[in-house]
Design an enzyme around this catalytic site. Sequence first.
Site, PDB file in Angstrom:
ATOM      1  CB  CYS A 132      -0.885   0.011   1.244  1.00 22.20           C
ATOM      2  SG  CYS A 132       0.074   0.183   2.754  1.00 22.20           S
TER       3      CYS A 132
ATOM      4  CG  HIS B 171       2.579   0.093  12.692  1.00 24.99           C
ATOM      5  ND1 HIS B 171       3.787  -0.550  12.570  1.00 24.99           N
ATOM      6  CD2 HIS B 171       1.707  -0.603  11.941  1.00 24.99           C
ATOM      7  CE1 HIS B 171       3.638  -1.609  11.787  1.00 24.99           C
ATOM      8  NE2 HIS B 171       2.399  -1.666  11.387  1.00 24.99           N
TER       9      HIS B 171
ATOM     10  CB  CYS C 218       0.651   5.344   7.222  1.00 28.58           C
ATOM     11  SG  CYS C 218      -0.567   5.508   5.887  1.00 28.58           S
TER      12      CYS C 218
ATOM     13  CD  GLU D 221      -3.392   2.314  13.093  1.00 31.51           C
ATOM     14  OE1 GLU D 221      -3.019   1.476  12.253  1.00 31.51           O
ATOM     15  OE2 GLU D 221      -4.501   2.885  13.033  1.00 31.51           O
TER      16      GLU D 221
ATOM     17  CB  CYS E 156      -6.299   2.931   5.374  1.00 30.07           C
ATOM     18  SG  CYS E 156      -5.614   1.289   5.125  1.00 30.07           S
TER      19      CYS E 156
ATOM     20  CB  SER F 266       3.314  -4.821   5.324  1.00 27.28           C
ATOM     21  OG  SER F 266       2.689  -5.888   6.010  1.00 27.28           O
TER      22      SER F 266
HETATM   23  S1  SF4 Z   1      -2.898   2.833   7.261  1.00 24.86           S
HETATM   24 FE1  SF4 Z   1      -3.421   1.665   5.397  1.00 24.86          FE
HETATM   25  S2  SF4 Z   1      -2.331   2.779   3.764  1.00 24.86           S
HETATM   26 FE2  SF4 Z   1      -1.387   3.352   5.725  1.00 24.86          FE
HETATM   27  S3  SF4 Z   1       0.306   1.897   6.042  1.00 24.86           S
HETATM   28 FE3  SF4 Z   1      -1.474   1.074   7.129  1.00 24.86          FE
HETATM   29  S4  SF4 Z   1      -2.415  -0.316   5.640  1.00 24.86           S
HETATM   30 FE4  SF4 Z   1      -1.069   1.032   4.475  1.00 24.86          FE
END
Ligand code: SF4
Length: 313
Positions: A12, A74, A96, A126, A195, A274
């Site tokens: 991604c 994250h 991200c 995260e 996302c 990933s």
């Molecule tokens: S939030 Fe979504 S776009 Fe961003 S790194 Fe994680 S999986 Fe990928």
Amino acid sequence: MQIFLARTQGFCAGVARAIQTVEQALTAFGAPLYVFHEIVHNTSVVGHFKTKGVVFVNCINAVPPGGRLIFSAHGVSPAIVDQARVRGLLTIDATCPLVTKVHHEAAFFAAQDTPVILIGHNGHEEVEGTSGYVKPELLHIVSTVEDIDQLTIAAHKKVAVITQTTLSVDDTRTLILKLRGRFPRLTGPDREDICYATQNRQEAIKELARSLAPASPANSLIIICGSPNSSNSNRLQETGSHLGVTTIIVDHAGEIDMALLKNKTHIGISSGASVPRDLVDEIMARISNAYPDSTVTTFDNPEKNIVFPLPDM
Ligand code: SF4
């Protein structure tokens, strides 16, 4: 045997950005380079960078004063950013942008003293990072309907909901509906904290399941390539299983129990956000070598042109 490759393959945009950030920092500054937590949750990617002199740490004090530290995709809490500053570290933020957006939402609601319900998996990096933007007394982390039942916030209060970016779209919708019923003044995004990459990959699994439908359940199988600690990969495995298709998750081709493929006529293959594309190609090659008469059906990838700009370094 018919093989169907899900339309969402490769990194991604957030993962690609984080990996390029480490590569460019290595080129510009050399090793040792420190990364807080795994840059992305993939064994192969992390192993590759370790061979290049990248040191993955879970504690700021593990980085020598003045060292160069990258925050992973994250994201991290403000407390970690502060600790790095106090220690005199040179930091690069590879969070991200879609996680940063959730940080901003958390900070916005917390600044209004609004209780924040964070739907996510406790202990995931995260969730740890996002939690740090909300005062502990305002923060409520939930991941199940039962967790919501145990909330003690008064029903008349204004309450905000935000989510981890890599959750099950369907499960999250159920939880948000439950929260709406419980808290009429609930505010916050509906499902858009999840996302685009997570949503697309789960949709692609549903599409794979439709492609496998002509086969009986005993003759079909979905293989997900993803590391055990990859949240979005695990959600793909759940999505396939919930649709009634036997779905396994493997870190790499060598982990496939080839006995499982016996008598299978329809195989679906996908991967987490990933996962390097060559790991998926190795899975395809292992199966094609074992079943030379197999055919492969591919679909158009909708994400080819999504790119996030690199952070300052
Ligand atoms: S939030 Fe979504 S776009 Fe961003 S790194 Fe994680 S999986 Fe990928």
